[in-house]
Scaffold this motif. Sequence first.
Motif, mmCIF file in Angstrom:
data_model
loop_
_atom_site.group_PDB
_atom_site.id
_atom_site.type_symbol
_atom_site.label_atom_id
_atom_site.label_comp_id
_atom_site.label_asym_id
_atom_site.label_seq_id
_atom_site.Cartn_x
_atom_site.Cartn_y
_atom_site.Cartn_z
ATOM 1 N N UNK A 98 0.865 -1.176 -0.229
ATOM 2 C CA UNK A 98 -0.030 0.045 0.053
ATOM 3 C C UNK A 98 0.899 1.107 0.044
ATOM 4 N N UNK A 99 2.259 1.588 0.610
ATOM 5 C CA UNK A 99 2.461 2.217 1.021
ATOM 6 C C UNK A 99 3.699 2.404 -0.512
ATOM 7 N N UNK A 100 3.876 1.269 -1.312
ATOM 8 C CA UNK A 100 4.631 1.791 -2.358
ATOM 9 C C UNK A 100 3.394 1.976 -4.160
ATOM 10 N N UNK A 101 2.770 1.593 -3.802
ATOM 11 C CA UNK A 101 1.392 2.374 -4.297
ATOM 12 C C UNK A 101 0.939 3.418 -3.813
ATOM 13 N N UNK A 102 1.014 3.899 -2.955
ATOM 14 C CA UNK A 102 1.014 5.440 -2.523
ATOM 15 C C UNK A 102 2.256 6.335 -3.670
ATOM 16 N N UNK A 103 3.130 6.045 -2.995
ATOM 17 C CA UNK A 103 4.618 6.739 -4.049
ATOM 18 C C UNK A 103 4.220 6.361 -5.268
ATOM 19 N N UNK A 104 3.854 5.322 -5.924
ATOM 20 C CA UNK A 104 3.678 5.000 -7.469
ATOM 21 C C UNK A 104 3.138 6.373 -8.057
ATOM 22 N N UNK A 105 1.731 6.575 -7.264
ATOM 23 C CA UNK A 105 0.915 7.445 -7.351
ATOM 24 C C UNK A 105 0.665 8.906 -6.951
ATOM 25 N N UNK A 106 1.755 8.589 -5.988
ATOM 26 C CA UNK A 106 2.442 10.503 -5.728
ATOM 27 C C UNK A 106 3.611 10.334 -6.902
ATOM 28 N N UNK A 107 4.429 9.856 -7.445
ATOM 29 C CA UNK A 107 4.905 10.350 -8.685
ATOM 30 C C UNK A 107 4.537 10.330 -9.988
ATOM 31 N N UNK A 108 3.275 9.556 -10.006
ATOM 32 C CA UNK A 108 2.779 10.141 -11.334
ATOM 33 C C UNK A 108 1.647 11.192 -10.912
ATOM 34 N N UNK A 109 0.842 11.899 -9.843
ATOM 35 C CA UNK A 109 0.519 13.107 -9.975
ATOM 36 C C UNK A 109 1.296 14.491 -9.546
ATOM 37 N N UNK A 110 2.687 13.998 -8.997
ATOM 38 C CA UNK A 110 3.860 15.348 -9.250
ATOM 39 C C UNK A 110 4.066 15.782 -10.819
ATOM 40 N N UNK A 111 4.195 14.346 -11.584
ATOM 41 C CA UNK A 111 4.462 14.338 -13.973
ATOM 42 C C UNK A 111 3.462 14.848 -14.011
ATOM 43 N N UNK A 112 1.843 14.814 -13.295
ATOM 44 C CA UNK A 112 1.194 15.313 -14.082
ATOM 45 C C UNK A 112 0.954 16.680 -13.972
ATOM 46 N N UNK A 113 0.938 17.211 -12.437
ATOM 47 C CA UNK A 113 1.442 18.129 -12.130
ATOM 48 C C UNK A 113 1.922 19.754 -12.752
ATOM 49 N N UNK A 114 3.422 18.805 -13.248
ATOM 50 C CA UNK A 114 4.398 19.980 -13.703
ATOM 51 C C UNK A 114 4.437 20.025 -14.535
ATOM 52 N N UNK A 115 3.862 18.960 -15.808
ATOM 53 C CA UNK A 115 2.995 19.229 -16.961
ATOM 54 C C UNK A 115 1.951 20.344 -17.505
ATOM 55 N N UNK A 116 1.346 20.440 -16.464
ATOM 56 C CA UNK A 116 0.083 21.321 -16.085
ATOM 57 C C UNK A 116 0.668 22.184 -15.602
ATOM 58 N N UNK A 117 1.164 22.696 -14.975
ATOM 59 C CA UNK A 117 2.152 24.043 -14.588
ATOM 60 C C UNK A 117 2.833 24.449 -15.412
ATOM 61 N N UNK A 118 3.460 23.841 -16.706
ATOM 62 C CA UNK A 118 3.985 24.532 -17.736
ATOM 63 C C UNK A 118 3.391 24.338 -18.621
ATOM 64 N N UNK A 119 2.124 23.776 -18.844
ATOM 65 C CA UNK A 119 2.187 24.301 -20.414
ATOM 66 C C UNK A 119 1.777 25.382 -21.121
#
Length: 129
Positions: A98-119
Amino acid sequence: MNTTSDNSPHGRQKAGLVLAGLYSLANIPSAFFPAPDGEEGPPLEILVIGSLLGVVGLVAVVLAWRTGNRAALRVAAGAIIVVTLTGLPAFFVDVPAGIKLLVGLSVLLTIATVVLMFSPTRRPEPVLD
């Protein structure tokens, strides 16, 4: 007199800033809730760094939202990237799935967030007659 600037965030950037703000806000209380004795969890130093970066990221998000300051946008992105990087060791130690899943989701969230921020802004193409 028009008070809006050309640097003001547009729709996708605002969505990225909201996600970055929520992610930063979620990291602020982490230092106040360390893992109980006898349980595995991140070291207190990492939790403190996460809390400090959460505050820095949240302040940068507010500045970027209100002023459109590109430096504040970069600081906000940097803060959430570093917070996410501090969670990556979870993939290499024996922690619950479950912790590994949360970390994986945070990585995906961070990537999506940075892409949106600099679009980039969409500019209408000129119509040629």
